[in-house]
Write a protein that holds these residues in place. Sequence first.
Motif, PDB file in Angstrom:
ATOM      1  N   ILE A 579      -4.940   0.315  -3.571  1.00 13.13           N
ATOM      2  CA  ILE A 579      -5.196   1.709  -3.965  1.00 13.13           C
ATOM      3  C   ILE A 579      -4.654   2.666  -2.906  1.00 13.13           C
ATOM      4  CG2 ILE A 579      -7.055   3.392  -4.275  1.00 13.13           C
ATOM      5  CD1 ILE A 579      -8.634   1.192  -5.710  1.00 13.13           C
ATOM      6  N   ASN A 580      -4.859   2.325  -1.606  1.00 12.37           N
ATOM      7  CA  ASN A 580      -4.356   3.186  -0.537  1.00 12.37           C
ATOM      8  C   ASN A 580      -2.831   3.284  -0.581  1.00 12.37           C
ATOM      9  OD1 ASN A 580      -6.807   3.925   0.525  1.00 12.37           O
ATOM     10  ND2 ASN A 580      -6.864   2.239   2.012  1.00 12.37           N
ATOM     11  N   LEU A 581      -2.167   2.108  -0.729  1.00  8.01           N
ATOM     12  CA  LEU A 581      -0.701   2.096  -0.689  1.00  8.01           C
ATOM     13  C   LEU A 581      -0.122   2.792  -1.920  1.00  8.01           C
ATOM     14  CD1 LEU A 581      -0.045  -1.522   0.650  1.00  8.01           C
ATOM     15  CD2 LEU A 581      -0.021   0.615   1.927  1.00  8.01           C
ATOM     16  N   LEU A 582      -0.680   2.516  -3.130  1.00 10.81           N
ATOM     17  CA  LEU A 582      -0.172   3.166  -4.340  1.00 10.81           C
ATOM     18  C   LEU A 582      -0.502   4.661  -4.345  1.00 10.81           C
ATOM     19  CD1 LEU A 582      -0.980   0.425  -6.989  1.00 10.81           C
ATOM     20  CD2 LEU A 582       1.286   1.258  -6.366  1.00 10.81           C
ATOM     21  N   GLY A 583      -1.659   5.023  -3.774  1.00 12.36           N
ATOM     22  CA  GLY A 583      -2.005   6.430  -3.677  1.00 12.36           C
ATOM     23  C   GLY A 583      -1.028   7.198  -2.810  1.00 12.36           C
ATOM     24  N   ASN A 584      -0.613   6.580  -1.664  1.00 14.80           N
ATOM     25  CA  ASN A 584       0.381   7.223  -0.807  1.00 14.80           C
ATOM     26  C   ASN A 584       1.720   7.351  -1.531  1.00 14.80           C
ATOM     27  OD1 ASN A 584      -1.364   7.580   1.316  1.00 14.80           O
ATOM     28  ND2 ASN A 584      -0.739   5.711   2.397  1.00 14.80           N
ATOM     29  N   ALA A 585       2.108   6.273  -2.261  1.00 12.38           N
ATOM     30  CA  ALA A 585       3.377   6.338  -3.001  1.00 12.38           C
ATOM     31  C   ALA A 585       3.346   7.456  -4.037  1.00 12.38           C
ATOM     32  CB  ALA A 585       3.655   4.991  -3.671  1.00 12.38           C
ATOM     33  N   HIS A 593      10.612   6.398  -9.640  1.00 11.85           N
ATOM     34  CA  HIS A 593       9.665   5.397 -10.089  1.00 11.85           C
ATOM     35  C   HIS A 593       8.860   4.861  -8.902  1.00 11.85           C
ATOM     36  CE1 HIS A 593      13.029   2.885  -8.724  1.00 11.85           C
ATOM     37  NE2 HIS A 593      12.086   2.018  -8.403  1.00 11.85           N
ATOM     38  N   ILE A 594       7.778   4.179  -9.270  1.00 11.49           N
ATOM     39  CA  ILE A 594       6.957   3.426  -8.309  1.00 11.49           C
ATOM     40  C   ILE A 594       6.853   2.005  -8.866  1.00 11.49           C
ATOM     41  CG2 ILE A 594       4.693   3.161  -7.263  1.00 11.49           C
ATOM     42  CD1 ILE A 594       4.347   6.186  -7.490  1.00 11.49           C
ATOM     43  N   GLN A 611       1.884 -11.757  -1.678  1.00 10.91           N
ATOM     44  CA  GLN A 611       2.745 -10.705  -1.148  1.00 10.91           C
ATOM     45  C   GLN A 611       2.877  -9.595  -2.205  1.00 10.91           C
ATOM     46  OE1 GLN A 611       6.404 -11.791   0.981  1.00 10.91           O
ATOM     47  NE2 GLN A 611       7.481 -10.386  -0.361  1.00 10.91           N
ATOM     48  N   PHE A 612       2.354  -8.398  -1.846  1.00 10.68           N
ATOM     49  CA  PHE A 612       2.417  -7.231  -2.725  1.00 10.68           C
ATOM     50  C   PHE A 612       3.452  -6.271  -2.140  1.00 10.68           C
ATOM     51  CE2 PHE A 612      -1.815  -8.990  -2.908  1.00 10.68           C
ATOM     52  CZ  PHE A 612      -2.084  -9.084  -4.273  1.00 10.68           C
ATOM     53  N   GLU A 613       4.441  -5.919  -2.930  1.00  9.56           N
ATOM     54  CA  GLU A 613       5.470  -4.996  -2.488  1.00  9.56           C
ATOM     55  C   GLU A 613       5.385  -3.710  -3.322  1.00  9.56           C
ATOM     56  OE1 GLU A 613       9.721  -6.209  -1.430  1.00  9.56           O
ATOM     57  OE2 GLU A 613       9.960  -5.181  -3.359  1.00  9.56           O
ATOM     58  N   ILE A 614       5.111  -2.571  -2.648  1.00  6.43           N
ATOM     59  CA  ILE A 614       5.012  -1.269  -3.307  1.00  6.43           C
ATOM     60  C   ILE A 614       6.237  -0.465  -2.900  1.00  6.43           C
ATOM     61  CG2 ILE A 614       3.720   0.890  -3.460  1.00  6.43           C
ATOM     62  CD1 ILE A 614       1.956  -2.318  -2.488  1.00  6.43           C
ATOM     63  N   LYS A 615       7.105  -0.204  -3.850  1.00 14.26           N
ATOM     64  CA  LYS A 615       8.370   0.466  -3.581  1.00 14.26           C
ATOM     65  C   LYS A 615       8.414   1.778  -4.369  1.00 14.26           C
ATOM     66  CE  LYS A 615      13.343  -0.441  -3.506  1.00 14.26           C
ATOM     67  NZ  LYS A 615      14.406  -1.428  -3.796  1.00 14.26           N
ATOM     68  N   ASP A 616       8.772   2.883  -3.667  1.00 16.58           N
ATOM     69  CA  ASP A 616       8.851   4.176  -4.331  1.00 16.58           C
ATOM     70  C   ASP A 616      10.188   4.831  -4.027  1.00 16.58           C
ATOM     71  OD1 ASP A 616       8.705   6.040  -1.953  1.00 16.58           O
ATOM     72  OD2 ASP A 616       6.798   4.987  -1.679  1.00 16.58           O
ATOM     73  N   THR A 617      10.457   5.912  -4.759  1.00 17.31           N
ATOM     74  CA  THR A 617      11.695   6.693  -4.554  1.00 17.31           C
ATOM     75  C   THR A 617      11.336   8.086  -4.064  1.00 17.31           C
ATOM     76  OG1 THR A 617      11.642   7.347  -6.882  1.00 17.31           O
ATOM     77  CG2 THR A 617      12.930   5.391  -6.320  1.00 17.31           C
ATOM     78  N   GLY A 618      10.319   8.147  -3.184  1.00 19.37           N
ATOM     79  CA  GLY A 618       9.815   9.428  -2.705  1.00 19.37           C
ATOM     80  C   GLY A 618      10.623   9.988  -1.554  1.00 19.37           C
TER      81      GLY A 618
END
Length: 797
Positions: A579-585, A593-594, A611-618
Amino acid sequence: MIYRTWNRICNQIAVLQVGLLPGLLFLGLITASRLAGAFQPLEWKALDAFLRSHPQEPTDERILLVSINEETIQSIGTYPIPDRPLAKVLRTLHSHEPQVIGLDLFRDLPVEPGHDELQATLQDIPNIIGINKVLIPPLPATHTLPPEKIGFVDAIYDQDGWQRRMILGTQTEEGFRFSLALLLAQSYLEQEQIFLENGQQDPDAMRFGNAELHRVHPNFGGYVNAGAEPGMVQTLLNFRQSDRPFRVVTFQDVLAGNVNPDWVRDRIVLIGVTTPSIKDYTNAATQSVISPELDFVYGVEIQAHAVSQIISAVLEQRPLLRSWSDPEEYLWIIGWGLVGIAFAGYIRQPLHGLLWVSLSTVTITGISYIMLLTGWWIPWVPAVASLLLNSAGLAAFYQYDRVIQTKIKAQQQTVAILENAKSDLEVTVAERTAELRQSNVELNQAKEVSEAASRAKSNFLAHMSHELKTPLNAILGFSQLVAKDTNISEMSQKRVQMISQSGEHLLELINDILSMAKLESNKQILHQAPFALDDLITTIESLFRLRIEQKGLQFLIKIAPTIPNELMGDASKLRQVLINLLGNALKFTQTGHIALHVAYTAHQQDVLSLQFEIKDTGEGISESELHKLFIPFEQTKSGENSKIGTGLGLPISQQLAQLMGGDIQVISQRGQGSTFTFTAQVLISLSPQSGKTERSVPSTDADQQPNDTTLVGKDTTPLNGTRNNTIVTALATMPPDWLTKLHQAAQRLNGKQVNVLLKDIPPSQISLTKQLMAFAKDYEYTKIAELVDMCLLKQDD
């Protein structure tokens, strides 16, 4: 004075004792090598060199050589020389009254024309001596000569092919026979009334007057086990060293009558072949008078040297070669070895040692050469080898011994220094120990104060969070009620919304500070429990998909198809980090996209690393600001500009990830987005179901193509319920800290730590100890963790 001299003598004896044993070993090596014949080839070459270096001697005019050379054969036109010209030469020579004529030519078959003439000539001239060969294979002589007028010309060669010995006589089937050289010398000496007799010192030897021809025995001089036929008498050749040892005329000269009669009268005449094409030649330690440019000596010349040697020894006392006895030779070798030992022990300077060894080598060479001139062949090579090996080898040994002694003295000095340093160090250690004890007391007191302060801080934070949350929840509740009232103005609605947002921000700040305090005080523990990965991802998707899509972004989820669905771990902490990582993204991404990618790595049996990879285009993060991400209350420029957040989310997430055996890594570039990788260790859950479970979580790739994935479950066997309750009840009697440590050790599969903790169980719970030990022995750490987790949950309830 006497005392100093005695000390010097004792020191010298001590030096000799050091090198005496190696020196004796070297002497034994030299002696064994000589007995084995290792020095024999070198001794032969040394003898040849000494013989060639003899002073020049005058021409022996008592011997005349008649040479049948290549020109003679060419002029006559055939070989062997026909009997007629040979008979004419013999009559011509006989007319000049020689003492004896030696015919060094094999005449066992007629060579026409003139065979009858030759037979008559041999019968008419009484002082002609022919030749034959008695050793295998034998060759007969001319039949018209009586046996006493025939001498053999057999030769013995050493292993290197050189002739250094001559045979004086040997026993044959027809009786004892003499060589051509001995018969010629005997015939010449008889006119001097000197006759052949047996030796006096050696009865098996031969003697003319006082000159005894020294017999070669198996170990004569440099020879080792020299071979000889039984009944054979040999002597060593002592060649006459001269540019012209004998007069030489050609067969053609005699045939033409161009020979001075005085050269023949009362002389020994030897007729033989002297051309390389006939191959009647050998290697010897002298130079050919016929062909000085060649490296060999013709057979007729060897016969001439042998005859000259015997006659010169009898009439002129020219030395005949002999050797020392074996004991005398080995005393000579050992003596020079002892000289080498003395040089190595007493001479300290290498240049001085080299000088003395060189002088001693020259001395050995000089003595050996002078002795050979007087007729003694003594060992030169073994003596030099004994001197050099002992002087050089022991010098190196002594040098090594000196180095060792120096090192020993240095070590002794070092030990003395270390002993003094040890005493000083003991005093210093005692002083430092007292200081450390005092420091430990102070540190313990400071630790107690710090722990008390930490407890006070934790109690304060817990109390304040409760005190703050109560009115804050009331404010948030009333703000929500007011926001639902449609009768208030738009301005009031905005104000109420601002109150609600500020309250939520304050509540988030209070929760983050409380979580941070728990992590710092090590009060955060893992609550391991079975969970379904599908449910976790579905929950995360339900929380974020609507918010992400409302912002105009794409939410992509991709899960590796082989990840087991039923897992065991702390799902709440996994959810909190995601939740913290997706919230920051979501916070810092405006377009694009996220993506959430889930993969795993297998470690040990039943242990996975998710292994969870959270990738954004921010907006991305500059490299210079990456170090701020995991520092509490620190924010990047993007975070400061957004005016959202406290700067505690990522530090808390990192500590939670590390608590679960993983970590968080970040890769980001300004203006291109960020990629956060979060890892955590989980176990494959013990589930009553087996086989495959279809996943209902939507999964899309970067092209938004749906991709159904399948979770593979694992056949497991549930623990026995009654036994579980018994073990959980027994575990509940143990301290919470001990249970937490056992839970963490079992999760990490640390068998050594588990066994250490199990030893703390009191003897009254022996059945509990045995059961847990059995689980640990079978590597069933998952069962131990599950039972401890059940106990902790029971305590929390």
